[in-house]
Design a protein around this motif. Structure first.
Motif, mmCIF file in Angstrom:
data_model
loop_
_atom_site.group_PDB
_atom_site.id
_atom_site.type_symbol
_atom_site.label_atom_id
_atom_site.label_comp_id
_atom_site.label_asym_id
_atom_site.label_seq_id
_atom_site.Cartn_x
_atom_site.Cartn_y
_atom_site.Cartn_z
ATOM 1 N N PRO A 127 -5.573 3.758 -1.234
ATOM 2 C CA PRO A 127 -5.367 5.026 -1.517
ATOM 3 C C PRO A 127 -4.058 5.339 -2.127
ATOM 4 O O PRO A 127 -3.032 4.530 -1.593
ATOM 5 C CB PRO A 127 -5.611 5.730 -0.123
ATOM 6 C CG PRO A 127 -6.601 4.710 0.852
ATOM 7 C CD PRO A 127 -6.103 3.383 0.158
ATOM 8 N N ALA A 128 -3.884 6.360 -2.995
ATOM 9 C CA ALA A 128 -2.717 6.783 -3.657
ATOM 10 C C ALA A 128 -1.250 6.830 -2.371
ATOM 11 O O ALA A 128 -0.262 6.529 -2.883
ATOM 12 C CB ALA A 128 -2.636 7.909 -4.595
ATOM 13 N N THR A 129 -1.739 7.386 -1.355
ATOM 14 C CA THR A 129 -0.601 7.733 -0.348
ATOM 15 C C THR A 129 -0.060 6.485 0.309
ATOM 16 O O THR A 129 0.735 6.545 0.734
ATOM 17 C CB THR A 129 -1.343 8.481 0.646
ATOM 18 O OG1 THR A 129 -2.488 7.838 1.328
ATOM 19 C CG2 THR A 129 -1.742 10.118 0.303
ATOM 20 N N VAL A 130 -0.845 5.384 0.391
ATOM 21 C CA VAL A 130 -0.299 4.283 1.016
ATOM 22 C C VAL A 130 -0.215 3.173 -0.006
ATOM 23 O O VAL A 130 0.559 2.095 0.396
ATOM 24 C CB VAL A 130 -1.190 3.520 2.140
ATOM 25 C CG1 VAL A 130 -1.068 4.502 3.177
ATOM 26 C CG2 VAL A 130 -2.631 3.411 1.720
ATOM 27 N N ARG A 131 -0.548 3.218 -1.291
ATOM 28 C CA ARG A 131 -0.452 2.270 -2.281
ATOM 29 C C ARG A 131 1.042 1.684 -2.355
ATOM 30 O O ARG A 131 1.187 0.473 -2.483
ATOM 31 C CB ARG A 131 -0.952 2.796 -3.586
ATOM 32 C CG ARG A 131 -1.066 1.524 -4.726
ATOM 33 C CD ARG A 131 -1.876 1.968 -5.957
ATOM 34 N NE ARG A 131 -2.940 2.561 -5.713
ATOM 35 C CZ ARG A 131 -3.407 3.755 -6.223
ATOM 36 N NH1 ARG A 131 -2.839 4.426 -7.166
ATOM 37 N NH2 ARG A 131 -4.659 4.256 -5.767
ATOM 38 N N PRO A 132 2.116 2.702 -2.529
ATOM 39 C CA PRO A 132 3.324 1.919 -2.427
ATOM 40 C C PRO A 132 3.816 1.155 -1.557
ATOM 41 O O PRO A 132 4.534 0.284 -1.545
ATOM 42 C CB PRO A 132 4.216 3.191 -2.487
ATOM 43 C CG PRO A 132 3.309 4.465 -2.808
ATOM 44 C CD PRO A 132 2.124 4.104 -2.497
ATOM 45 N N VAL A 133 3.308 1.361 -0.138
ATOM 46 C CA VAL A 133 3.535 0.533 0.775
ATOM 47 C C VAL A 133 2.947 -0.837 0.749
ATOM 48 O O VAL A 133 3.462 -1.905 0.733
ATOM 49 C CB VAL A 133 3.262 1.034 2.288
ATOM 50 C CG1 VAL A 133 3.305 -0.035 3.304
ATOM 51 C CG2 VAL A 133 3.800 2.117 2.435
ATOM 52 N N GLY A 134 1.616 -1.036 0.111
ATOM 53 C CA GLY A 134 0.979 -1.957 -0.234
ATOM 54 C C GLY A 134 1.689 -2.766 -1.243
ATOM 55 O O GLY A 134 1.800 -4.198 -1.273
ATOM 56 N N TYR A 135 2.142 -2.165 -2.419
ATOM 57 C CA TYR A 135 3.139 -2.982 -3.326
ATOM 58 C C TYR A 135 4.384 -3.398 -2.766
ATOM 59 O O TYR A 135 4.835 -4.593 -3.146
ATOM 60 C CB TYR A 135 3.194 -2.220 -4.552
ATOM 61 C CG TYR A 135 2.106 -1.888 -5.427
ATOM 62 C CD1 TYR A 135 1.530 -2.994 -5.916
ATOM 63 C CD2 TYR A 135 1.865 -0.512 -6.066
ATOM 64 C CE1 TYR A 135 0.293 -2.757 -6.903
ATOM 65 C CE2 TYR A 135 0.734 -0.337 -6.967
ATOM 66 C CZ TYR A 135 -0.011 -1.337 -7.233
ATOM 67 O OH TYR A 135 -0.992 -1.185 -8.134
ATOM 68 N N LEU A 136 4.774 -2.673 -1.964
ATOM 69 C CA LEU A 136 6.189 -3.093 -1.131
ATOM 70 C C LEU A 136 6.059 -4.363 -0.489
ATOM 71 O O LEU A 136 6.818 -5.243 -0.474
ATOM 72 C CB LEU A 136 6.761 -2.167 -0.389
ATOM 73 C CG LEU A 136 8.002 -2.147 0.076
ATOM 74 C CD1 LEU A 136 9.059 -2.034 -0.957
ATOM 75 C CD2 LEU A 136 8.562 -0.906 1.112
ATOM 76 N N VAL A 137 4.726 -4.607 -0.053
ATOM 77 C CA VAL A 137 4.389 -6.009 0.735
ATOM 78 C C VAL A 137 4.115 -7.137 -0.380
ATOM 79 O O VAL A 137 4.552 -8.106 -0.172
ATOM 80 C CB VAL A 137 3.349 -5.443 1.901
ATOM 81 C CG1 VAL A 137 2.985 -6.836 2.487
ATOM 82 C CG2 VAL A 137 4.027 -4.758 2.937
ATOM 83 N N ALA A 138 2.957 -6.601 -1.103
ATOM 84 C CA ALA A 138 2.348 -7.489 -1.858
ATOM 85 C C ALA A 138 3.455 -8.177 -3.056
ATOM 86 O O ALA A 138 3.451 -9.423 -3.376
ATOM 87 C CB ALA A 138 1.291 -6.884 -2.822
ATOM 88 N N TYR A 139 4.338 -7.458 -3.436
ATOM 89 C CA TYR A 139 5.150 -7.921 -4.876
ATOM 90 C C TYR A 139 6.106 -9.143 -4.062
ATOM 91 O O TYR A 139 6.049 -10.150 -4.820
ATOM 92 C CB TYR A 139 6.224 -6.615 -5.274
ATOM 93 C CG TYR A 139 5.264 -6.264 -6.596
ATOM 94 C CD1 TYR A 139 5.428 -6.998 -7.808
ATOM 95 C CD2 TYR A 139 4.726 -5.022 -6.563
ATOM 96 C CE1 TYR A 139 4.615 -6.524 -8.840
ATOM 97 C CE2 TYR A 139 3.932 -4.539 -7.564
ATOM 98 C CZ TYR A 139 4.129 -4.963 -8.732
ATOM 99 O OH TYR A 139 3.491 -4.677 -9.910
ATOM 100 N N PRO A 140 6.734 -8.919 -3.072
ATOM 101 C CA PRO A 140 7.625 -10.062 -2.670
ATOM 102 C C PRO A 140 6.908 -11.302 -2.207
ATOM 103 O O PRO A 140 7.234 -12.376 -2.462
ATOM 104 C CB PRO A 140 8.354 -9.536 -1.496
ATOM 105 C CG PRO A 140 8.188 -8.105 -1.620
ATOM 106 C CD PRO A 140 6.971 -7.684 -2.224
#
Length: 169
Positions: A127-140
């Motif tokens: 969901p858009a509200t938690v997507r940035p956190v997902g990316y913050l974890v997934a990218y590294p």
């Protein structure tokens, strides 16, 4: 000729770190079971082949995808730490066995590029509200596994960190 060298290389890697390879794949297996993700094959060592891969259904959930991807990091790091801790208090014969096991587990703790290949897609489905956190974890996590060189350096540094005082160079 190339096939024979590849098979020999796979055999040497299997002999060198086989216990770590198996625990890595069984950590994926356990995470799949805990996430209710169907598993098609059980992990097994194939000494002349470069596969011990666990086959499971595709995962749409970021939480399940992340847990399956990083389960070996948690499990093998813990096993390496315990093996190195035990090695530091033993005599030379037993010490070598536990040092070897510590290296087996430590060198196979990091996820592979295959383990992390869908993390960014499943993070995008959050969901858009938690997507940035997902990316913050997934990218590294994904970035750390893309380069064989970077993964190799991280693996060495992480294993030596886990070894602590058990290994003196």
């Amino acid at each position: 000729m190339l096939t024979s060298l590849s098979r020999l290389s796979n055999l040497l890697v299997t002999v060198a770190v086989g216990p770590g390879i198996l625990t890595h794949e069984y950590a994926h297996y356990a995470a799949c079971k805990l996430s209710n993700v169907a598993v098609y094959t059980r992990p097994a060592l194939h000494p002349f082949d470069d596969s011990a891969l666990l086959e499971h259904e595709s995962v749409d959930s970021f939480g399940a995808d992340l847990s399956i991807a990083v389960a070996p990091f948690l499990a093998n790091s813990l096993l390496a730490f315990v093996a190195f801790a035990l090695a530091s208090g033993l005599d030379s014969g037993s010490r070598l066995l536990f040092l070897w096991l510590g290296f087996c587990f430590g060198f196979t703790a990091l996820p592979s590029a295959t383990d992390t290949e869908t993390l960014l897609q499943t993070a995008a489905s959050l969901p858009a509200t938690v997507r940035p956190v997902g990316y913050l974890v997934a990218y590294p996590v994904r970035t750390a596994t893309l380069s064989v060189w970077a993964t190799g350096i991280l693996t060495f540094v992480w294993t030596m960190t886990l070894a602590g005082g058990a290994v003196t160079i």
